[in-house]
Motif scaffolding. Sequence first.
Motif, short mmCIF file in Angstrom:
data_model
loop_
_atom_site.label_atom_id
_atom_site.label_comp_id
_atom_site.label_asym_id
_atom_site.label_seq_id
_atom_site.Cartn_x
_atom_site.Cartn_y
_atom_site.Cartn_z
N PRO A 19 -10.47 -9.94 2.32
CA PRO A 19 -9.25 -10.12 1.53
C PRO A 19 -8.49 -11.39 1.91
N MET A 20 -7.59 -11.79 1.01
CA MET A 20 -6.65 -12.87 1.32
C MET A 20 -5.57 -12.32 2.24
N LYS A 21 -4.71 -13.21 2.73
CA LYS A 21 -3.67 -12.80 3.67
C LYS A 21 -2.77 -11.73 3.09
N ALA A 22 -2.57 -11.77 1.77
CA ALA A 22 -1.71 -10.77 1.13
C ALA A 22 -2.25 -9.36 1.31
N GLY A 23 -3.55 -9.24 1.62
CA GLY A 23 -4.14 -7.92 1.80
C GLY A 23 -4.02 -7.35 3.19
N PHE A 24 -3.55 -8.15 4.15
CA PHE A 24 -3.51 -7.68 5.53
C PHE A 24 -2.55 -6.50 5.70
N THR A 25 -1.37 -6.58 5.09
CA THR A 25 -0.40 -5.49 5.24
C THR A 25 -0.89 -4.20 4.58
N PRO A 26 -1.37 -4.23 3.31
CA PRO A 26 -1.91 -2.99 2.74
C PRO A 26 -3.03 -2.38 3.56
N LEU A 27 -3.93 -3.23 4.06
CA LEU A 27 -5.06 -2.72 4.85
C LEU A 27 -4.57 -2.18 6.19
N SER A 28 -3.65 -2.88 6.82
CA SER A 28 -3.09 -2.40 8.10
C SER A 28 -2.41 -1.05 7.92
N ASN A 29 -1.64 -0.91 6.84
CA ASN A 29 -0.98 0.36 6.56
C ASN A 29 -1.99 1.49 6.40
N LEU A 30 -3.04 1.22 5.64
CA LEU A 30 -4.06 2.25 5.41
C LEU A 30 -4.73 2.65 6.72
N ILE A 31 -5.10 1.67 7.54
CA ILE A 31 -5.76 1.97 8.82
C ILE A 31 -4.83 2.78 9.71
N ASP A 32 -3.55 2.41 9.75
CA ASP A 32 -2.58 3.15 10.58
C ASP A 32 -2.48 4.61 10.13
N ILE A 33 -2.46 4.82 8.82
CA ILE A 33 -2.36 6.18 8.29
C ILE A 33 -3.61 6.98 8.63
N LEU A 34 -4.77 6.37 8.40
CA LEU A 34 -6.03 7.08 8.64
C LEU A 34 -6.25 7.39 10.11
N THR A 35 -5.69 6.57 10.98
CA THR A 35 -5.79 6.81 12.42
C THR A 35 -5.22 8.17 12.79
N SER A 36 -4.21 8.60 12.04
CA SER A 36 -3.60 9.91 12.29
C SER A 36 -4.32 11.04 11.57
N SER A 37 -5.33 10.68 10.76
CA SER A 37 -6.01 11.69 9.96
C SER A 37 -7.51 11.77 10.22
N SER A 38 -7.99 11.06 11.26
CA SER A 38 -9.42 11.04 11.53
C SER A 38 -9.67 10.81 13.01
N ASN A 39 -10.80 11.31 13.48
CA ASN A 39 -11.18 11.08 14.87
C ASN A 39 -11.78 9.70 15.07
N GLU A 40 -12.49 9.19 14.05
CA GLU A 40 -13.15 7.90 14.16
C GLU A 40 -12.92 7.08 12.89
N ILE A 41 -12.54 5.81 13.07
CA ILE A 41 -12.35 4.91 11.94
C ILE A 41 -13.28 3.71 12.11
N TYR A 42 -14.08 3.45 11.09
CA TYR A 42 -14.91 2.26 11.04
C TYR A 42 -14.34 1.35 9.95
N LEU A 43 -14.23 0.06 10.25
CA LEU A 43 -13.72 -0.90 9.27
C LEU A 43 -14.72 -2.04 9.11
N ILE A 44 -15.17 -2.24 7.87
CA ILE A 44 -16.04 -3.37 7.53
C ILE A 44 -15.23 -4.31 6.65
N THR A 45 -14.97 -5.51 7.16
CA THR A 45 -14.17 -6.49 6.44
C THR A 45 -14.68 -7.88 6.81
N GLY A 46 -13.89 -8.92 6.55
CA GLY A 46 -14.42 -10.24 6.86
C GLY A 46 -13.39 -11.34 6.87
N ASN A 47 -13.86 -12.53 7.27
CA ASN A 47 -13.04 -13.74 7.34
C ASN A 47 -11.80 -13.49 8.21
N GLU A 48 -10.63 -13.94 7.78
CA GLU A 48 -9.42 -13.81 8.60
C GLU A 48 -9.03 -12.36 8.83
#
Length: 373
Positions: free
Chosen positions: A15-44
């Motif tokens: 994603p572009m930089k504008a996507g960092f906050t939405p993705l960060s929010n989602l990861i933070d939320i899922l961290t409280s809802s899952s034992n393991e989080i895998y993230l496949i992304t790229g570039n910055e």
Amino acid sequence: MVIKRKSICVITFPPMKAGFTPLSNLIDILTSSSNEIYLITGNESYHHFAGNKHIHLYGIFHSKGNGSVNRIKNYICTHLKIAHLFLKIIRKVDVCIFFLGGEMQILSLIPAKLFKIKTVTIVSGVSIKYEKDILSKIVTKLCTVNFNLVDKIILYSPRLINEWNFEKYSNKILIAPRHFLDFSNFNLSVEFSQRSDFIGYVGRLSEEKGIINFIESIPIILKQKPYLNILIIGDGDLKSNVDKYLSQNGLENNVKLVGWSFREDLPKYLNSLKLLVIPSYTEGLPNVMLEAMACGTPVLATGVGAIPDIINDEETGFIMENNSPECIAKNVFRAMKHPNLEHVVENSHSFVNDNFTYNKAVERYSEILHNIQ
């Protein structure tokens, strides 16, 4: 109650930089809802999440390339790289979430279906119709395949079902905004009455965001308010067009073009504004709208996406009929002259503080994950 899941994989196109906050929010939320989080992304985005101890991070590099042939070739190569990484971890995953361009990841979706992994696509916006090249037509086809095959589709608002022509997928649609705010960062630090006449735009400089309409409204606005100052924060494909227009129309003295702003700097800018304008043709639920409201800044926006769920005209903000330059200018005057503008500010500030906390977001997604099982 938070429902724990064995593991969740989130897949995005880089994603572009504008996507960092939405993705960060989602990861933070899922961290409280899952034992393991895998993230496949790229570039910055990969570097942005490097060092996060709560996730297993896998990254690729994508180069856009010049010319249609190179763009298509690089695009396919990136999809292959992402699918290759996903296949390495596929036996560890219970739920696969496609986000921020993930709706095009057919090469990862197909093996997920074969391995009977629950699949979810979060659709944050639809801007493909504003792209004209052959790659965009390919992307549109891939999205259609994804929406047909995926188990669940998450939208931010029921309004988007009709607006984005998703009626045929209604049996698999779930509604859940993944938005929450860091109120220690986004808060009212400059009283509204102490601010100068300063309006702004914050967002991607791209066609679907209506940025050209906004800058073309500036000469109309300045005819009536010659001492008004305008702030534009953002970057994107239309940056050179914006620069050229401002220069050709002699607007440099009234318009401050900042470029991309880091999250820690954004509250300072928002606290300097008397009005934030969101002139988009299409939206999901824009973060910057909520962030502005938390900073005590009224918002003027087109009534697209989930925006009318948040903004009640002249109560928690202002809705304009369309995003033509003339309409933008007319509504800027209406908002700034509103007799109860500070009351609108108070209402909007209270609304986001009540509805967009981290705990509320975790509750919404815990229920979503329960429904996916």
